[in-house]
Enzyme design. Structure first.
Site, PDB file in Angstrom:
ATOM      1  N   ARG A 152     -38.702 -10.131  13.659  1.00 24.94           N
ATOM      2  CA  ARG A 152     -38.071 -11.356  14.146  1.00 24.94           C
ATOM      3  C   ARG A 152     -39.058 -12.512  14.091  1.00 24.94           C
ATOM      4  O   ARG A 152     -40.271 -12.306  14.128  1.00 24.94           O
ATOM      5  CB  ARG A 152     -37.532 -11.169  15.559  1.00 24.94           C
ATOM      6  CG  ARG A 152     -38.571 -10.805  16.622  1.00 24.94           C
ATOM      7  CD  ARG A 152     -39.253 -11.990  17.248  1.00 24.94           C
ATOM      8  NE  ARG A 152     -40.045 -11.624  18.416  1.00 24.94           N
ATOM      9  CZ  ARG A 152     -41.168 -12.241  18.766  1.00 24.94           C
ATOM     10  NH1 ARG A 152     -41.660 -13.220  18.027  1.00 24.94           N
ATOM     11  NH2 ARG A 152     -41.824 -11.881  19.845  1.00 24.94           N
ATOM     12  N   THR A 309     -48.517 -16.447  22.451  1.00 22.77           N
ATOM     13  CA  THR A 309     -48.613 -15.198  21.690  1.00 22.77           C
ATOM     14  C   THR A 309     -47.717 -15.250  20.457  1.00 22.77           C
ATOM     15  O   THR A 309     -47.934 -14.504  19.508  1.00 22.77           O
ATOM     16  CB  THR A 309     -48.178 -13.968  22.519  1.00 22.77           C
ATOM     17  OG1 THR A 309     -46.810 -14.125  22.910  1.00 22.77           O
ATOM     18  CG2 THR A 309     -49.026 -13.804  23.761  1.00 22.77           C
TER      19      THR A 309
END
Ligand code: ARG
Length: 396
Positions: A152, A309
């Site tokens: 993703r 992140t």
């Protein structure tokens, strides 16, 4: 695609000598609401939770020298990491511009998390050309022919605040733009499918039962209103308004709307062929880029995401593999965590973030770095790492 330029030196920096008010935020503890100095709390967290990157890198002098309005913005960015000392990152951007405005703060976290040496500038290459390497795990061992693969990318529209700072109207307005794009995507025979909304009163609204079924099928995201990290950051605000999911006719291409980022665009397949998986994602992403408002992208930070992140390629590519021997029947992930780390991979249980492995040793492995590495480097890291872990399992 919009490019937001890397911040120039000194941008977002403090005006020396600016008056600094004592900063106080209300923190709710068990039953009483207490005023606590967030700066003192960060100093404590740095001692008690050395892995909280926000606390590890928070520079008191930098903070004190910021103008009051910037201090307030930065306090909102780090609120989740203060309220949740066990955070591993501990910060969420509220706006794409935050990364540039608070570059001295974010860059320290980014260098650390993404493993970019301090003297190497942060920069994001993109490369989706899968023809460079054949990454079919089935070619290594027929047992790897039906692993679950998922990749993703996070994307956020440049014209809206990030989810932590959106109000309900903005969430619903973004969702409606996305639903229009999905209606066009559904007319494309390579995709088809439908958009399913959980916004009360949406023309695409699905029942609570259907939502539960989609969550159980690992397609739809879980109720965010129970997530203590997202709650403090404001990212789960106005739940379930502005939330939903597009799913392709063949169920292998999905887009989450209104989770931690405006969009999480993903491909899911069973098999070992990473090239096919990545090609599917890239095809869908390319169509959506033409149908949606411009995404916030930066030459320095790559795809802008709520959580540092997820910057860069904005990509999480993962495989579910059964490693019963090296995990002692799924009871001990630590036996492979170190080996995986050396391969640039993170290992977790197959049940999602913070879960353990099942008794069959089913683990989720994914390359940890997402910034400074291209999409194709991520694909190859996943392939090479999976091959090495599989060799360890066979030898065990
Ligand atoms: N805010 C959480 C922490 O700092 C999550 C970090 C990474 N996970 C994520 N879904 N963004 O531990």
């Amino acid at each position: 695609m919009q490019r937001c330029n890397a911040p120039s030196r000194g941008e977002g920096r403090a005006r020396p000598g600016a008056a600094v008010p004592r900063c106080r935020v209300m923190i709710r503890t068990k039953d009483k609401t207490m005023k606590q100095d967030p700066i003192a709390q960060i100093a404590q967290i740095r001692q008690s939770h050395p892995n909280n990157l926000m606390a590890r890198h928070f520079d008191m002098a930098y903070f004190r020298a910021l103008e009051p309005a910037l201090q307030q913005r930065l306090l909102k960015i780090i609120a989740s990491g203060i309220a949740n000392p066990d955070s591993s990152m501990g910060a969420y951007a509220m706006d794409a511009q935050d990364y540039a405005d608070f570059a001295p703060f974010f860059d320290a976290l980014i260098h650390d998390f993404h493993g970019i040496p301090d003297d190497t500038p942060i920069a994001q290459p993109h490369d989706w050309n899968t023809t460079q390497a054949a990454c079919d795990l089935g070619g290594i061992d027929p047992a790897l022919k039906d692993v679950s693969m998922r990749v993703r990318v996070a994307r956020n529209a440049a014209s809206f605040p990030l989810p932590g700072a959106m109000n309900r109207d903005q969430r619903v307005a973004f969702e409606s733009l996305a639903a229009d794009a999905f209606a066009k995507l559904a007319e494309n025979p390579a995709f088809g499918g439908e958009y399913l909304s959980i916004t009360p009163g949406s023309p695409h609204e699905i029942s609570a039962d259907e939502y539960d079924r989609r969550v159980a099928a690992h397609q739809m995201f879980k109720d965010m209103s129970n997530d203590r990290f997202l709650n403090v950051a404001g990212i789960s605000g106005d739940w379930p308004y502005g939330r939903g999911m597009y799913v392709s006719e063949d169920q292998d291409f999905l887009v989450w709307v209104g989770e931690e980022d405006h969009l999480r665009i993903m491909a899911m397949q069973k098999g070992g062929n990473l090239n096919a998986l990545f090609d599917r994602l890239h095809a869908g992403l390319t169509v959506l880029e033409g149908l949606l408002p411009e995404f916030a992208m930066s030459g320095k930070y790559g795809a802008i995401a709520s959580c540092p992140t997820n910057l860069g390629a904005g990509m999480r590519a993962s495989l579910h593999m059964k490693l019963p021997k090296v995990t002692q029947g799924g009871t001990d992930l630590s036996a492979i965590t170190d080996a995986a780390k050396g391969l640039g991979l993170a290992v977790r249980g197959a049940g999602g973030e913070h879960s353990d492995a099942g008794a069959d040793g089913l683990v989720d492995i994914s390359p940890s770095a997402r910034l400074g590495v291209s999409e194709m480097q991520i694909m190859r890291r996943l392939y090479d790492g999976a091959a090495k872990l599989w060799a360890m399992e066979k030898a065990a």
